[in-house]
Design a protein around this motif. Structure first.
Motif, PDB file in Angstrom:
ATOM      1  N   PRO A 153      24.014  26.894  56.859  1.00 23.20           N
ATOM      2  CA  PRO A 153      24.465  25.513  56.713  1.00 23.20           C
ATOM      3  C   PRO A 153      25.864  25.462  56.102  1.00 23.20           C
ATOM      4  N   ALA A 154      26.590  24.391  56.408  1.00 20.99           N
ATOM      5  CA  ALA A 154      27.963  24.268  55.916  1.00 20.99           C
ATOM      6  C   ALA A 154      28.035  24.332  54.399  1.00 20.99           C
ATOM      7  N   ARG A 155      27.054  23.728  53.723  1.00 16.52           N
ATOM      8  CA  ARG A 155      27.095  23.695  52.260  1.00 16.52           C
ATOM      9  C   ARG A 155      27.006  25.114  51.672  1.00 16.52           C
ATOM     10  N   ILE A 156      26.104  25.922  52.224  1.00 14.98           N
ATOM     11  CA  ILE A 156      25.969  27.291  51.729  1.00 14.98           C
ATOM     12  C   ILE A 156      27.205  28.110  52.086  1.00 14.98           C
ATOM     13  N   THR A 157      27.739  27.889  53.273  1.00 13.41           N
ATOM     14  CA  THR A 157      28.969  28.571  53.668  1.00 13.41           C
ATOM     15  C   THR A 157      30.084  28.286  52.676  1.00 13.41           C
ATOM     16  N   ALA A 158      30.240  27.026  52.308  1.00  9.89           N
ATOM     17  CA  ALA A 158      31.307  26.642  51.380  1.00  9.89           C
ATOM     18  C   ALA A 158      31.081  27.222  49.992  1.00  9.89           C
ATOM     19  N   ASP A 159      29.872  27.053  49.473  1.00  7.41           N
ATOM     20  CA  ASP A 159      29.597  27.480  48.096  1.00  7.41           C
ATOM     21  C   ASP A 159      29.718  28.986  47.939  1.00  7.41           C
ATOM     22  N   THR A 160      29.159  29.732  48.886  1.00  5.56           N
ATOM     23  CA  THR A 160      29.239  31.187  48.782  1.00  5.56           C
ATOM     24  C   THR A 160      30.670  31.666  49.018  1.00  5.56           C
ATOM     25  N   GLY A 161      31.387  30.978  49.895  1.00  2.00           N
ATOM     26  CA  GLY A 161      32.776  31.360  50.154  1.00  2.00           C
ATOM     27  C   GLY A 161      33.665  31.161  48.942  1.00  2.00           C
ATOM     28  N   ILE A 162      33.511  30.034  48.250  1.00  2.00           N
ATOM     29  CA  ILE A 162      34.313  29.811  47.046  1.00  2.00           C
ATOM     30  C   ILE A 162      33.877  30.773  45.942  1.00  2.00           C
ATOM     31  N   ASP A 163      32.609  31.123  45.909  1.00  2.00           N
ATOM     32  CA  ASP A 163      32.143  32.115  44.950  1.00  2.00           C
ATOM     33  C   ASP A 163      32.891  33.427  45.152  1.00  2.00           C
ATOM     34  N   SER A 164      32.992  33.877  46.383  1.00  2.00           N
ATOM     35  CA  SER A 164      33.666  35.153  46.642  1.00  2.00           C
ATOM     36  C   SER A 164      35.160  35.057  46.327  1.00  2.00           C
ATOM     37  N   LEU A 165      35.782  33.916  46.617  1.00  2.59           N
ATOM     38  CA  LEU A 165      37.191  33.733  46.265  1.00  2.59           C
ATOM     39  C   LEU A 165      37.369  33.780  44.747  1.00  2.59           C
ATOM     40  N   THR A 166      36.441  33.164  44.024  1.00  4.02           N
ATOM     41  CA  THR A 166      36.496  33.195  42.563  1.00  4.02           C
ATOM     42  C   THR A 166      36.343  34.614  42.039  1.00  4.02           C
ATOM     43  N   HIS A 167      35.451  35.392  42.630  1.00  2.10           N
ATOM     44  CA  HIS A 167      35.293  36.793  42.230  1.00  2.10           C
ATOM     45  C   HIS A 167      36.619  37.535  42.336  1.00  2.10           C
ATOM     46  N   ALA A 168      37.284  37.379  43.483  1.00  4.30           N
ATOM     47  CA  ALA A 168      38.529  38.103  43.708  1.00  4.30           C
ATOM     48  C   ALA A 168      39.622  37.635  42.756  1.00  4.30           C
ATOM     49  N   LEU A 169      39.757  36.320  42.593  1.00  8.27           N
ATOM     50  CA  LEU A 169      40.810  35.785  41.728  1.00  8.27           C
ATOM     51  C   LEU A 169      40.579  36.176  40.272  1.00  8.27           C
ATOM     52  N   GLU A 170      39.341  36.039  39.800  1.00  4.17           N
ATOM     53  CA  GLU A 170      39.077  36.383  38.401  1.00  4.17           C
ATOM     54  C   GLU A 170      39.222  37.884  38.156  1.00  4.17           C
ATOM     55  N   ALA A 215      35.726  44.468  43.699  1.00  4.79           N
ATOM     56  CA  ALA A 215      36.807  44.166  42.753  1.00  4.79           C
ATOM     57  C   ALA A 215      36.259  43.802  41.388  1.00  4.79           C
ATOM     58  N   PHE A 216      35.352  42.825  41.321  1.00 11.98           N
ATOM     59  CA  PHE A 216      34.911  42.402  39.989  1.00 11.98           C
ATOM     60  C   PHE A 216      33.909  43.371  39.377  1.00 11.98           C
ATOM     61  N   SER A 217      33.241  44.176  40.202  1.00  7.72           N
ATOM     62  CA  SER A 217      32.354  45.191  39.653  1.00  7.72           C
ATOM     63  C   SER A 217      33.146  46.276  38.927  1.00  7.72           C
ATOM     64  N   ASN A 218      34.399  46.475  39.347  1.00  8.01           N
ATOM     65  CA  ASN A 218      35.251  47.489  38.740  1.00  8.01           C
ATOM     66  C   ASN A 218      36.324  46.895  37.831  1.00  8.01           C
ATOM     67  N   SER A 219      36.318  45.600  37.693  1.00  7.18           N
ATOM     68  CA  SER A 219      37.192  44.909  36.750  1.00  7.18           C
ATOM     69  C   SER A 219      36.274  44.029  35.917  1.00  7.18           C
ATOM     70  N   SER A 220      36.196  42.767  36.246  1.00  7.07           N
ATOM     71  CA  SER A 220      35.256  41.846  35.597  1.00  7.07           C
ATOM     72  C   SER A 220      35.518  40.459  36.137  1.00  7.07           C
ATOM     73  N   VAL A 221      34.585  39.565  35.899  1.00  4.25           N
ATOM     74  CA  VAL A 221      34.872  38.146  36.060  1.00  4.25           C
ATOM     75  C   VAL A 221      35.341  37.610  34.719  1.00  4.25           C
ATOM     76  N   ALA A 222      35.635  36.324  34.670  1.00  3.41           N
ATOM     77  CA  ALA A 222      36.238  35.789  33.451  1.00  3.41           C
ATOM     78  C   ALA A 222      35.662  34.407  33.127  1.00  3.41           C
ATOM     79  N   LEU A 223      36.515  33.485  32.747  1.00  2.00           N
ATOM     80  CA  LEU A 223      36.065  32.225  32.161  1.00  2.00           C
ATOM     81  C   LEU A 223      35.277  31.352  33.128  1.00  2.00           C
ATOM     82  N   VAL A 224      35.676  31.318  34.411  1.00  2.00           N
ATOM     83  CA  VAL A 224      34.949  30.471  35.358  1.00  2.00           C
ATOM     84  C   VAL A 224      33.473  30.867  35.384  1.00  2.00           C
TER      85      VAL A 224
END
Length: 389
Positions: A185-202, A254-263
């Motif tokens: 569904p579009a909602r899951i596509t969006a939410d999981t996609g932004i999750d992965s973008l957040t992982h990379a950015l953080e 990336a985040f498994s070998n670095s970390s996530v952060a405040l978000v």
């Protein structure tokens, strides 16, 4: 600089790769799996696509399908009971982040003395032991759990999402087949996609960043940023779906070998108390938290904006950072991400829990990785800013 890296021993990627699941088990000397999944994967028939190649190879897998969207300690305990009652040599986490995280937590708890609660392994404890190896088969392009040394489990007694980290949570292998995402569904596509973008950015702006994790994060952002709107608009865009799946796995590395952060630190309490899907709660917070950290991490955020294609290569840092925040706000609008208020969370309920959520966010350790490390009061202010009208 010495960099410690962790990753699954074997990763199979590409359309139709689930058909080789039995071959993956054989390569690893495994033949008695317990598949950990959720009721939808069973009822929708998606699970059959993983079980069929196993049956064809003469492997009859048992199935534990009682996982829930935010894995809980009680579900983990029920799963461990099933695990210990059978003669299994591995677990297969099949589905989104929840089944994969459940499988990871089950094998960690199963290795502990009887009577141990899963909260004994929450950060800063190191969950390095596992009873059995885990093979992950993700069906969403988001969590990256198939590639990480993390699992997140809700403590139902304390209403707390616990971050659990260690080699015990690292999958032995992953089978990453983007064709599972075609029907999302579009909602899951969006939410999981932004999750992965957040992982990379953080991972990229984290104080624990390193050159190798940076390479994973850059590659992930290059894949995710131009394709997230494409898969939202056209769920059957195969090239975009493949790019998103690969980006999500790279973001996990990336985040498994670095970390996530405040978000992520702030997102987990929102999910625990208000049952907001994890990717959505990340998205709710991402613009405000990014803006909060800009002055302390300007060069990194600016490079991320250029890598994502939202700023020119020759653009100055200040302008690039401004464009990054503008893009994150626009992405939320375009993908119809609600604010907490728009999601239906009452203002009095939200405001009443802010001190508790801020304390839980800080206790997770993730905010300490942020370019600008917040106080509890600053986290409360960010929650208020993100609430919406």
């Amino acid at each position: 600089m010495v960099v410690q890296l962790v990753a699954p021993r074997l990763m199979l990627m590409g359309g139709g790769s689930v058909g080789k699941l039995a071959e993956v088990l054989a390569q690893l000397g495994l033949s008695r799996p317990l598949v950990v999944t959720d009721p939808f994967m069973v009822s929708s028939g998606l699970l059959d696509r993983a079980l069929a190649p196993l049956r064809a190879a003469g492997i009859e897998a048992a199935v534990f399908s009682d996982t829930v969207p935010d894995p809980t300690d009680t579900v983990i305990e029920a799963g461990v009971a099933v695990l210990k009652a059978g003669n299994f040599d591995c677990l297969i986490g099949f589905g989104g982040g929840s089944p994969m995280d459940t499988a990871k937590a089950m094998t960690i708890l199963a290795a502990a003395p009887a009577g141990t609660h899963i909260r004994a392994f929450k950060v800063p404890a190191a969950a390095n032991l596992a009873a059995l190896p885990v093979i992950c088969v993700p069906t969403t392009a988001g969590t990256g759990s198939e590639a990480t040394r993390f699992t997140v489990i809700t403590d139902t007694e304390r209403d707390e999402k616990m971050l659990i980290a260690g080699l015990g949570a690292l999958p032995l292998a992953a089978v990453v087949d983007h064709e599972f995402t075609f029907g999302l569904p579009a909602r899951i596509t969006a939410d999981t996609g932004i999750d992965s973008l957040t992982h990379a950015l953080e991972a990229f702006v984290s104080k624990r960043a390193n050159p190798v994790a940076d390479d994973y994060a850059r590659s992930a952002m290059r894949l995710i940023a131009p394709n997230l709107r494409r898969v939202w608009a056209d769920p059957k865009d195969a090239a975009a779906r493949e790019a998103m799946m690969r980006g999500a796995t790279l973001a996990g590395l990336a985040f498994s070998n670095s970390s996530v952060a405040l978000v992520h630190g702030m997102s987990r309490p929102v999910g625990a108390h208000f049952h907001v899907p994890h990717g959505m709660s990340n998205a709710m917070l991402l613009p405000a938290v990014t803006a909060f950290g800009l002055d302390a991490g300007r060069a990194r955020y600016a490079e991320a904006a250029r890598v994502m294609g939202v700023a020119r290569e020759d653009e100055g840092d200040q302008s690039a950072c401004a464009k990054l925040v503008e893009e994150l706000r626009a992405l939320n609008r375009d993908l119809q991400v609600p604010t907490p208020a728009g999601y239906g969370i009452a203002a009095d309920a939200w405001n009443g829990l802010l001190p508790t959520m801020a304390a839980q966010a800080l206790a997770s350790g993730s905010p300490a990785n942020n370019p600008r490390v917040p106080t509890a009061d600053e986290i409360v202010a960010l929650y208020r800013e993100s609430y919406g009208g």
